[in-house]
Design a protein around this motif. Structure first.
Motif, mmCIF file in Angstrom:
data_model
loop_
_atom_site.group_PDB
_atom_site.id
_atom_site.type_symbol
_atom_site.label_atom_id
_atom_site.label_comp_id
_atom_site.label_asym_id
_atom_site.label_seq_id
_atom_site.Cartn_x
_atom_site.Cartn_y
_atom_site.Cartn_z
ATOM 1 N N UNK A 71 12.149 9.042 -10.464
ATOM 2 C CA UNK A 71 10.314 8.969 -10.971
ATOM 3 C C UNK A 71 9.986 7.747 -9.991
ATOM 4 N N UNK A 72 10.445 6.736 -9.897
ATOM 5 C CA UNK A 72 9.579 5.573 -9.694
ATOM 6 C C UNK A 72 9.770 5.474 -8.302
ATOM 7 N N UNK A 73 10.454 6.291 -7.349
ATOM 8 C CA UNK A 73 9.721 7.073 -5.913
ATOM 9 C C UNK A 73 8.004 6.669 -5.762
ATOM 10 N N UNK A 74 7.407 7.316 -7.311
ATOM 11 C CA UNK A 74 5.908 7.359 -6.738
ATOM 12 C C UNK A 74 5.231 5.830 -7.203
ATOM 13 N N UNK A 75 5.795 4.841 -7.274
ATOM 14 C CA UNK A 75 5.524 3.463 -8.224
ATOM 15 C C UNK A 75 5.205 3.056 -6.762
ATOM 16 N N UNK A 117 1.203 -1.247 0.157
ATOM 17 C CA UNK A 117 -0.156 -0.023 0.054
ATOM 18 C C UNK A 117 0.440 1.130 -0.134
ATOM 19 N N UNK A 118 2.158 0.943 -0.430
ATOM 20 C CA UNK A 118 2.573 2.256 0.178
ATOM 21 C C UNK A 118 4.336 1.980 -1.132
ATOM 22 N N UNK A 119 4.044 3.990 -2.271
ATOM 23 C CA UNK A 119 4.900 4.188 -2.634
ATOM 24 C C UNK A 119 6.534 3.633 -2.584
ATOM 25 N N UNK A 120 6.871 3.273 -3.326
ATOM 26 C CA UNK A 120 8.943 2.886 -3.310
ATOM 27 C C UNK A 120 8.911 4.282 -2.125
ATOM 28 N N UNK A 121 8.765 5.444 -2.849
ATOM 29 C CA UNK A 121 9.394 6.354 -1.996
ATOM 30 C C UNK A 121 9.535 6.151 -0.936
ATOM 31 N N UNK A 122 8.183 6.052 -0.482
ATOM 32 C CA UNK A 122 7.571 6.053 1.378
ATOM 33 C C UNK A 122 7.608 4.751 1.633
ATOM 34 N N UNK A 123 8.968 4.319 0.909
ATOM 35 C CA UNK A 123 9.504 2.571 1.624
ATOM 36 C C UNK A 123 10.996 3.192 1.981
ATOM 37 N N UNK A 124 11.275 3.704 1.148
ATOM 38 C CA UNK A 124 12.661 4.814 1.104
ATOM 39 C C UNK A 124 12.616 5.490 1.929
ATOM 40 N N UNK A 125 11.491 6.154 2.804
ATOM 41 C CA UNK A 125 11.433 7.403 3.055
ATOM 42 C C UNK A 125 12.490 6.355 4.529
ATOM 43 N N UNK A 126 11.478 5.897 5.164
ATOM 44 C CA UNK A 126 10.819 4.708 6.663
ATOM 45 C C UNK A 126 12.632 4.506 7.003
ATOM 46 N N UNK A 127 13.435 3.770 5.658
ATOM 47 C CA UNK A 127 15.046 3.441 6.010
ATOM 48 C C UNK A 127 15.765 5.196 5.648
ATOM 49 N N UNK A 128 15.779 5.660 5.111
ATOM 50 C CA UNK A 128 16.198 7.291 5.266
ATOM 51 C C UNK A 128 16.556 7.853 6.468
ATOM 52 N N UNK A 129 15.050 8.142 7.438
ATOM 53 C CA UNK A 129 14.792 9.194 8.229
ATOM 54 C C UNK A 129 14.800 7.685 9.691
ATOM 55 N N UNK A 130 14.688 6.375 9.732
ATOM 56 C CA UNK A 130 15.109 5.653 10.565
ATOM 57 C C UNK A 130 14.698 6.079 11.821
ATOM 58 N N UNK A 131 13.798 6.777 11.814
ATOM 59 C CA UNK A 131 12.993 7.509 12.976
ATOM 60 C C UNK A 131 13.164 8.715 13.757
ATOM 61 N N UNK A 132 14.040 9.185 12.816
ATOM 62 C CA UNK A 132 14.720 10.948 12.919
ATOM 63 C C UNK A 132 14.302 11.717 12.358
ATOM 64 N N UNK A 133 13.691 12.779 12.291
ATOM 65 C CA UNK A 133 13.594 13.741 12.261
ATOM 66 C C UNK A 133 14.339 14.752 10.776
#
Length: 554
Positions: A441-445, A403-419
């Motif tokens: 552009x794949x971040x939107x898929x 249910x989450x885009x590639x961008x959302x998946x990677x955002x979780x990994x990039x931030x790892x709980x930090x703002x």
């Protein structure tokens, strides 16, 4: 029940100008071939070339609009069948073996029940005869302890054992045609050979076999005729030896060139004859790049970054017996090197990986990460250093939230709980995608809209987000076709060279491990039976089990 003689009902399949389209878009166009009893035709090509869609069209399962000049199974016109008619064809006359056993098997039913249901629905055998047949087919596909395994669910089995159960279900009715869609993807060389030999025996006894595989070694061993597909069209077909030894089309030549067999460590697979720079660790990373607050002094170039000492882990089965999955395993992994881990399904490779990752606690033994205790340890004490340890798995789709885009998946990994500011996060996501050869552009898929190779690259990008020092790869390319596999292997080599990653590379593919690994460990029944430099182990194996694995290579 007295099962029919294998292959006695071998059938002929004729495919002429097959076309399959979805919403007006043609994905299979003008595909023709014939399949006779006692013969095997193999469909090969990259992901998205139309192989599986072609196979599913032969079973009325494509989901698209199917047309053909001729599509016949013996004297049955498949194009004219109703859904009721198709149910009489699927199983009794055409058996299907799929690649993804985990999703193809019912997780709530024992595998013996799965096989029994096919017999119950399509034969008049009584319960006793059906039970005998279930044990028979499980034995035929090399299932260890079939009496005990038939009572287990798919989730209780390793990937290789699940695949064997799926093949057994397809063979139970001994149909005239077997369609095997990547039937050996998750199997080690010995089990792979058992399965291929079983399919070859069915072929030799009169069964017609349609094989879909990215493993050209399996194709060479099994197929009489090869059809090469690209973008839904046939670009070349002919006798197996002719196509694989003297390919006439440039696309076929590229497929063969991408094979890792006999390609030395550090040689690129996607550019024939163009060796990559020597794989070596770069200077020690800065604190910001070390992951989890590690400093340059934690692990200088070439130093041990991951160490396991005397690991043991057992699991209790349904009868209360303890199975020792990992038994006294020790290893060292240095920065900038790759250790290959090979062994049969159920030998303990994945359990070892989980122990190293701290996802499973050992019964005995310990793990050190960057010179400090890692396991056994409370998770809250591990958490600050967890970014230093990354993982890439065989099936990235199963580890992504659909249910989450590639961008959302990677955002979780990039931030790892930090703002962090949205612009900073987006910039890091774009950099990660670029690092693994994907456009921003794949971040939107969504993951489901990506190819297998694209999903695996996203999985690698997610693993790299925290800048790990160690990357544990558990069958990262086993489900990929040869050209995408070559791209991913080259990518991992590049990342190791550029960032000094230490990698544990778990795979059943001995050609891949020979190409990728500096050292190799061979695992059998939970123990390391042989370790050493890859060239030494492959050229001069000292243990009988290692020799058996190497002898079973296609």
């Amino acid at each position: 029940m007295t099962p029919p003689t294998p292959g006695a009902t071998g059938a002929s399949l004729e495919v002429s100008s097959l076309r399959v389209s979805f919403d007006g878009t043609t994905v299979v166009d003008d595909v023709s071939f014939s399949l006779e009893p006692g013969r095997c035709v193999a469909l090969v090509g990259e992901s998205g070339s139309g192989k599986s869609v072609t196979a599913r069209a032969l079973l009325g399962l494509s989901g698209g609009r199917v047309t053909a000049d001729r599509l016949r199974l013996d004297d049955t016109d498949l194009l004219s069948l109703s859904e009721r008619g198709w149910r009489r064809v699927r199983g009794p006359r055409i058996g299907l073996v799929l690649q993804d056993a985990l999703t193809s098997l019912d997780p709530l039913r024992p595998i013996g029940r799965e096989i029994d249901d096919a017999l119950r629905l399509h034969t008049r055998a009584n319960a006793r005869d059906r039970a005998r047949r279930v044990l028979e087919v499980l034995t035929e596909v090399g299932m260890p302890d079939p009496e005990a395994r038939r009572g287990q669910r798919s989730g209780d089995l390793s990937g290789g054992l699940r695949q064997r159960a799926l093949i057994a279900a397809a063979l139970a009715l001994e149909p005239g045609v077997i369609i095997a869609d990547e039937p050996t993807t998750a199997l080690d060389t010995q089990v792979q050979r058992t399965v291929v030999d079983r399919l070859a025996a069915l072929r030799d006894a009169g069964t017609a076999v349609l094989a879909i595989s990215h493993d050209l070694g399996v194709v060479r061993r099994l197929a009489d005729h090869v059809v090469v597909l690209r973008a839904g069209r046939v670009v070349e077909q002919g006798a197996t030896a002719d196509v694989l030894d003297s390919p006439g089309h440039d696309y076929t030549r590229r497929l063969i060139a991408a094979l890792p067999g006999e390609r030395p460590r550090g040689t690129r697979l996607t550019a024939v004859g163009a060796p990559s720079p020597t794989v070596a660790a770069p200077p020690a990373p800065t604190p910001a790049a070390a992951g989890g607050g590690a400093t340059a002094s934690d692990a200088a170039a070439g130093d041990v970054v991951l160490r396991a000492i005397g690991l043991r882990r057992g699991f209790r089965d349904g009868d209360g017996r303890v199975h020792q999955a990992v038994d006294d395993v020790s290893l060292e992994l240095r920065s900038g090197e790759t250790l290959g881990l090979v062994g049969s399904s159920g030998s303990g490779k994945t359990t070892t990986a989980r122990l190293l990752l701290g996802l499973t606690e050992p019964d005995a033994g310990s793990v050190e990460l960057l010179g400090a205790p890692w396991s056994p340890l409370r998770e809250r004490d591990r958490r600050p250093r967890r970014p230093a340890l990354g993982a890439v798995y065989q099936d990235p789709a199963a580890s992504f939230d659909p249910r989450r885009t590639v961008g959302a998946v990677l955002a979780d990994a990039v931030t790892a709980g930090r703002s962090s500011s949205p612009s900073t996060v987006r910039s890091e996501i774009d950099a990660l995608l670029d690092r693994v050869g994907l456009v921003s552009e794949l971040a939107l898929r969504y993951p489901a809209t990506l190819s297998g190779g694209q999903r695996q690259r996203v999985a690698i990008a997610r693993a790299l987000a925290a800048r790990p020092r160690v990357l544990i790869c558990d069958e990262p390319v086993s489900a990929l076709d040869v050209t995408v596999q070559a791209q991913v292997l080259d990518l991992l080599d590049d990342l190791q060279r550029d960032e000094g990653l230490a990698m544990l590379f778990i795979t059943h593919d001995l050609d891949v491990v020979e190409h990728m690994s500096d050292r190799v460990a061979v695992m059998h029944d939970g123990r390391f039976v042989e370790q050493g430099a890859t060239s030494d182990v492959f050229s001069r194996p000292t243990h009988a089990y290692t020799r058996a694995l190497l002898a079973a290579r296609p």
